[in-house]
Design a protein around this motif. Structure first.
Motif, PDB file in Angstrom:
ATOM      1  N   TYR A 419     -42.946 -19.364 -27.948  1.00 36.27           N
ATOM      2  CA  TYR A 419     -43.741 -17.880 -27.776  1.00 36.27           C
ATOM      3  C   TYR A 419     -45.212 -18.189 -27.851  1.00 36.27           C
ATOM      4  O   TYR A 419     -46.045 -17.407 -27.519  1.00 36.27           O
ATOM      5  CB  TYR A 419     -43.048 -17.236 -29.117  1.00 36.27           C
ATOM      6  CG  TYR A 419     -43.453 -17.994 -30.456  1.00 36.27           C
ATOM      7  CD1 TYR A 419     -44.609 -17.819 -31.449  1.00 36.27           C
ATOM      8  CD2 TYR A 419     -42.338 -18.789 -30.751  1.00 36.27           C
ATOM      9  CE1 TYR A 419     -44.536 -18.499 -32.322  1.00 36.27           C
ATOM     10  CE2 TYR A 419     -42.535 -19.536 -32.024  1.00 36.27           C
ATOM     11  CZ  TYR A 419     -43.872 -19.373 -32.750  1.00 36.27           C
ATOM     12  OH  TYR A 419     -43.739 -20.266 -33.964  1.00 36.27           O
ATOM     13  N   ASP A 528     -36.863  -4.892 -36.621  1.00 35.02           N
ATOM     14  CA  ASP A 528     -35.162  -4.788 -36.673  1.00 35.02           C
ATOM     15  C   ASP A 528     -34.892  -3.739 -36.443  1.00 35.02           C
ATOM     16  O   ASP A 528     -35.282  -2.597 -37.094  1.00 35.02           O
ATOM     17  CB  ASP A 528     -34.829  -5.497 -37.895  1.00 35.02           C
ATOM     18  CG  ASP A 528     -34.623  -7.259 -37.994  1.00 35.02           C
ATOM     19  OD1 ASP A 528     -34.717  -7.640 -36.587  1.00 35.02           O
ATOM     20  OD2 ASP A 528     -34.630  -7.674 -39.008  1.00 35.02           O
ATOM     21  N   THR A 539     -38.625  -5.173 -40.857  1.00 35.02           N
ATOM     22  CA  THR A 539     -38.644  -6.516 -41.038  1.00 35.02           C
ATOM     23  C   THR A 539     -39.261  -7.034 -39.573  1.00 35.02           C
ATOM     24  O   THR A 539     -38.515  -6.546 -38.556  1.00 35.02           O
ATOM     25  CB  THR A 539     -37.220  -7.037 -41.124  1.00 35.02           C
ATOM     26  OG1 THR A 539     -36.620  -6.760 -42.321  1.00 35.02           O
ATOM     27  CG2 THR A 539     -37.360  -8.513 -41.273  1.00 35.02           C
ATOM     28  N   ILE A 540     -40.274  -7.841 -39.514  1.00 36.78           N
ATOM     29  CA  ILE A 540     -40.710  -8.289 -38.420  1.00 36.78           C
ATOM     30  C   ILE A 540     -39.779  -9.344 -37.741  1.00 36.78           C
ATOM     31  O   ILE A 540     -39.332 -10.432 -38.316  1.00 36.78           O
ATOM     32  CB  ILE A 540     -42.087  -9.195 -38.371  1.00 36.78           C
ATOM     33  CG1 ILE A 540     -43.051  -8.037 -39.062  1.00 36.78           C
ATOM     34  CG2 ILE A 540     -42.553  -9.519 -37.451  1.00 36.78           C
ATOM     35  CD1 ILE A 540     -44.464  -8.738 -39.493  1.00 36.78           C
ATOM     36  N   SER A 541     -39.333  -9.326 -36.482  1.00 41.22           N
ATOM     37  CA  SER A 541     -38.147 -10.180 -35.976  1.00 41.22           C
ATOM     38  C   SER A 541     -38.765 -10.845 -34.739  1.00 41.22           C
ATOM     39  O   SER A 541     -37.872 -11.704 -34.176  1.00 41.22           O
ATOM     40  CB  SER A 541     -37.253  -9.108 -35.422  1.00 41.22           C
ATOM     41  OG  SER A 541     -37.677  -8.333 -34.330  1.00 41.22           O
ATOM     42  N   ASN A 542     -39.935 -11.079 -34.447  1.00 40.08           N
ATOM     43  CA  ASN A 542     -40.642 -12.130 -33.761  1.00 40.08           C
ATOM     44  C   ASN A 542     -41.550 -12.856 -34.442  1.00 40.08           C
ATOM     45  O   ASN A 542     -42.161 -12.366 -35.196  1.00 40.08           O
ATOM     46  CB  ASN A 542     -41.129 -11.367 -32.590  1.00 40.08           C
ATOM     47  CG  ASN A 542     -42.190 -10.457 -32.740  1.00 40.08           C
ATOM     48  OD1 ASN A 542     -42.351  -9.419 -33.616  1.00 40.08           O
ATOM     49  ND2 ASN A 542     -43.636 -10.702 -32.269  1.00 40.08           N
ATOM     50  N   TYR A 543     -41.957 -14.070 -33.994  1.00 42.83           N
ATOM     51  CA  TYR A 543     -43.017 -14.873 -34.357  1.00 42.83           C
ATOM     52  C   TYR A 543     -44.295 -14.345 -33.799  1.00 42.83           C
ATOM     53  O   TYR A 543     -44.442 -13.683 -32.771  1.00 42.83           O
ATOM     54  CB  TYR A 543     -42.940 -16.113 -33.789  1.00 42.83           C
ATOM     55  CG  TYR A 543     -41.686 -17.197 -34.298  1.00 42.83           C
ATOM     56  CD1 TYR A 543     -41.841 -17.682 -35.632  1.00 42.83           C
ATOM     57  CD2 TYR A 543     -40.644 -17.201 -33.627  1.00 42.83           C
ATOM     58  CE1 TYR A 543     -40.691 -18.345 -36.220  1.00 42.83           C
ATOM     59  CE2 TYR A 543     -39.485 -18.081 -33.969  1.00 42.83           C
ATOM     60  CZ  TYR A 543     -39.664 -18.529 -35.351  1.00 42.83           C
ATOM     61  OH  TYR A 543     -38.632 -19.175 -35.892  1.00 42.83           O
ATOM     62  N   TYR A 551     -51.298 -12.785 -36.829  1.00 42.75           N
ATOM     63  CA  TYR A 551     -51.108 -14.161 -36.843  1.00 42.75           C
ATOM     64  C   TYR A 551     -52.480 -14.691 -37.696  1.00 42.75           C
ATOM     65  O   TYR A 551     -52.318 -15.390 -38.740  1.00 42.75           O
ATOM     66  CB  TYR A 551     -51.296 -14.881 -35.693  1.00 42.75           C
ATOM     67  CG  TYR A 551     -51.194 -16.380 -35.466  1.00 42.75           C
ATOM     68  CD1 TYR A 551     -50.162 -17.029 -35.261  1.00 42.75           C
ATOM     69  CD2 TYR A 551     -52.279 -17.269 -35.807  1.00 42.75           C
ATOM     70  CE1 TYR A 551     -49.972 -18.378 -35.192  1.00 42.75           C
ATOM     71  CE2 TYR A 551     -52.360 -18.794 -35.766  1.00 42.75           C
ATOM     72  CZ  TYR A 551     -51.289 -19.035 -35.433  1.00 42.75           C
ATOM     73  OH  TYR A 551     -51.034 -20.595 -35.398  1.00 42.75           O
ATOM     74  N   ASP A 556     -45.684 -13.307 -40.648  1.00 48.59           N
ATOM     75  CA  ASP A 556     -44.808 -14.068 -40.096  1.00 48.59           C
ATOM     76  C   ASP A 556     -43.436 -13.479 -39.656  1.00 48.59           C
ATOM     77  O   ASP A 556     -43.153 -12.333 -40.442  1.00 48.59           O
ATOM     78  CB  ASP A 556     -44.426 -15.534 -40.560  1.00 48.59           C
ATOM     79  CG  ASP A 556     -43.946 -16.518 -39.815  1.00 48.59           C
ATOM     80  OD1 ASP A 556     -43.993 -16.389 -38.336  1.00 48.59           O
ATOM     81  OD2 ASP A 556     -43.644 -17.321 -40.215  1.00 48.59           O
ATOM     82  N   LYS A 557     -42.871 -13.941 -38.831  1.00 47.74           N
ATOM     83  CA  LYS A 557     -41.303 -13.426 -38.647  1.00 47.74           C
ATOM     84  C   LYS A 557     -40.706 -13.524 -40.121  1.00 47.74           C
ATOM     85  O   LYS A 557     -40.653 -14.294 -40.922  1.00 47.74           O
ATOM     86  CB  LYS A 557     -40.742 -14.359 -37.722  1.00 47.74           C
ATOM     87  CG  LYS A 557     -39.288 -14.085 -37.403  1.00 47.74           C
ATOM     88  CD  LYS A 557     -38.433 -14.992 -36.474  1.00 47.74           C
ATOM     89  CE  LYS A 557     -37.236 -14.536 -35.954  1.00 47.74           C
ATOM     90  NZ  LYS A 557     -36.520 -15.678 -35.209  1.00 47.74           N
ATOM     91  N   GLY A 558     -39.785 -12.337 -40.332  1.00 50.68           N
ATOM     92  CA  GLY A 558     -39.084 -12.171 -41.466  1.00 50.68           C
ATOM     93  C   GLY A 558     -39.842 -11.396 -42.536  1.00 50.68           C
ATOM     94  O   GLY A 558     -39.221 -11.140 -43.668  1.00 50.68           O
TER      95      GLY A 558
END
Length: 640
Positions: A419, A528, A539-543, A551, A556-558
């Motif tokens: 990614y 999500d 919840t963030i589901s991507n990096y 960033y 971060d993801k999760g």
């Protein structure tokens, strides 16, 4: 990118009946050249199996008899363990006595004490019809060669010239070193066989060596056929449309559009290739169990999809047929000879696949299949993907080509950093093709078509493998400017610098304009959602992408977004509404939860970077008639 027939009577290419053989079937012998013969029995196709028998008339001098499965496939650059679908491997001498078979690795076996006129049996399981794998069921037998043939390794290099093109023979193409026979139950007598392999009779085909065999996919089923001549070359379409409700009229109309693509691409390169056995075949497998894919081969292409025919399928046809020139004959030294036992790394896929991708959409426009609006949308998508991806910070186009081993249908259980570090060489090379085309038009009154024609004459037609240095040198010859060629390759191909597309596109009266000027965000974000498209939680589901506001702020993801500027996020619309209130130069307060603990950070949003290619008219103050005319020359058909 991986997207591949001395002349034979065209009637020979149509298989109209199949014969059912017993274990003791016989094979046609021609001048005693046949060393290995395969027989495929699809009686158990309802369970996706083929029983394959290999006949070895003469035992090779060296012992033992070595058997192995390929681990790579023509047009693919990642590792594929095809041996996983091969089982019940047995060997018998000419009297039917069972010989000892020892498995010496996950993908190879030895037959001990081999004899003349021996037979090897194995079962092939195949239920994934695409460009890489095989699929067998009651409506088809779709065979990608490396996924289907257990190789007699003792004969692997027979009649093969290693310092030439990977599929050239030392003597002539009429060698029948390997024969393949397909037999099917009589109730399927409407089934026919399509392949670039030349025929011996209705059910038997041959290859001069294993290299050609492994490059020759096979499509068997109730096929729609069409054939024609173009530029003194024979072309065929073999189309499996079972189960897609495609009518004969729709198939005929589809073929007519393919004919126009063929004409346009022959014009692009100045001539058609010399197909080894006189014919190029489009193997089109559009049926419900197929998986979307396209794969180039030397004298054919196999294209798969589960959907009914539409013009969207034609872009794959256009892409794969370009490969008949670019990558099949105009071929990098790094892929010569292609090794089917391992991954094959190349630094030139930005050209072989990328420049082909650039021309895919352009040919579709020139052939009248898409209009200028659709073309601008497609090219905008390619440009946006590359220019907004951080991968160019890590790899140049040449280096990105080397990543194919980890991206080209490769699989991984653990997460990848792609990614942030990967840009597909299809698009990375595609936008470099656009940049070079514009540079040539702007500075030299030349174009990329001229470049491709010269490369074809120097390296493709002669089948002399090229290097990146050869590509640079040819660019210098075309422009009569070594400095320009050196700078372009050092900056944009071997280096990481991205071209200034707006400056270049002005040459053809176009701009790459922001679509949401004055709108801000925190970077690409996925949250999500449930099956009803509602937010489960925030919840963030991507990096996070390298360099984006989130960033840089350490999200971060999760992580779970709680609020932005004290506004709770309970739905996707909440998040979008908050984005609409962001202001330039003003930080936002982000509250998020990680591992059960709440955190608060300040984040500076940035301009949403997405752009759209826009055609400018002569009424624009900076646009001149010459620029509009150049655009017409660029986009218009090249057929006379």
């Amino acid at each position: 990118m991986s997207l591949y027939f001395s002349k034979i009577n065209k009637k020979q290419f149509f298989l109209t009946a199949f014969l059912l053989f017993s274990l003791n079937f016989s094979f046609a012998q021609t001048e005693n050249t046949t060393k290995v013969a395969y027989h495929f029995d699809f009686s158990n196709r309802v369970h996706h199996e083929a029983k394959v028998t290999i006949s070895v008339p003469k035992t090779p001098k060296e012992e033992p008899l070595r058997l192995r499965m390929s681990r790579s496939s023509a047009g693919r650059y990642a590792l594929h363990e095809f041996a996983k679908n091969i089982y019940s491997v047995n060997a018998f001498d000419e009297n039917g006595k069972k010989l000892e078979v020892v498995r010496i690795s996950p993908y190879s076996w030895n037959v001990l004490n081999p004899s003349d006129n021996m037979k090897i049996e194995y079962t092939l399981f195949a239920d994934y019809a695409d460009g890489t794998y095989s699929g067998i069921n009651t409506i088809q037998a779709h065979l990608n060669a490396p996924a289907s043939y257990l190789l007699v390794d003792n004969f692997y290099d027979d009649n093969f010239e290693k310092d030439a093109s990977i599929r050239k023979t030392k003597e002539n193409k009429e060698l029948k070193t390997i024969q393949v026979t397909f037999s099917l139950p009589k109730q399927d007598n409407k089934w026919t066989v399509a392949t670039q392999l030349p025929q011996i009779n209705d059910s038997t085909f041959y290859a001069p060596n294993y290299y050609y065999l492994l490059d020759s996919p096979v499509l068997i089923g109730n096929l729609f056929w069409s054939e024609w001549k173009e530029a003194d070359k024979n072309f065929r379409v073999a189309l499996n449309k079972t189960g897609t409700e495609t009518t004969e009229e729709e198939a005929t109309e589809f073929v007519e559009k393919i004919k126009n693509i063929v004409k346009e691409e022959i014009t692009l390169f100045g001539e058609a290739p010399n197909f080894d056995y006189g014919t190029y075949t489009f193997l089109l497998n559009y049926q419900p169990t197929a998986h979307g894919d396209g794969m180039e081969h030397r004298n054919s292409t196999i294209i798969t999809d589960a959907e009914k025919l539409d013009d969207g399928h034609l872009s794959t046809v256009a892409h794969e047929f370009i490969h008949a020139w670019n990558i099949e004959r105009l071929r990098p030294q790094s892929l010569e000879p292609f090794d089917f036992s391992r991954t094959n790394m190349s630094s030139e896929l930005w050209f072989g696949e990328g420049f082909t991708s650039y021309y895919t959409n352009l040919v579709m426009l020139r052939a009248g299949i898409i209009d200028e609006t659709r073309y601008a949308d497609l090219m905008s998508g390619m440009l946006n993907y590359v220019l907004t991806s951080p991968g160019h910070n890590f790899h140049s186009p040449a280096q990105m080509s080397q990543q194919a081993a980890f991206a080209d249908a490769a699989t991984a259980n653990d997460p990848l950093s792609h990614y942030n570090t990967f840009i597909t060489y299809y698009y990375y090379g595609g936008v470099m093709g656009l940049a070079l085309d514009m540079e040539l038009r702007k500075r030299f009154d030349k174009n990329l078509d001229d470049y491709m024609k010269i490369l074809w004459q120097k390296f493709g037609k002669t089948e002399k493998p090229y290097t990146i240095a050869d590509l640079q040198e040819t660019l210098a010859e075309l422009t009569n400017d070594k400095e320009f060629a050196q700078k372009f390759f050092q900056k944009h191909i071997l280096g990481h610098e991205l071209p200034n597309y707006n400056e270049l596109l002005s040459t053809v009266a176009m701009e790459f304009q922001l679509t949401q000027k004055g709108k801000f965000w925190f970077g690409k974000l996925a949250l999500d959602i449930d099956d009803k498209k509602k937010l489960k939680n925030a919840t963030i589901s991507n990096y996070m992408l390298y360099g984006s506001p989130f960033y840089n702020a350490g999200l971060d993801k999760g992580d779970v977004l709680v609020s932005i500027n004290n506004k709770l996020i309970t739905s996707i619309s909440d998040y979008r509404e908050i984005l609409s209130t962001l202001e330039k130069g003003k930080k936002a307060i982000i509250t998020f939860e990680r591992f059960g603990e709440k955190n608060t950070v300040e984040v500076m949003p940035t301009q949403i970077p997405y752009r759209q290619l826009v055609y400018l008219s002569e009424n624009e103050p900076i646009i001149k008639t010459k620029q509009v005319e150049e655009r017409k020359k660029w986009l218009s058909t090249k057929q006379k």
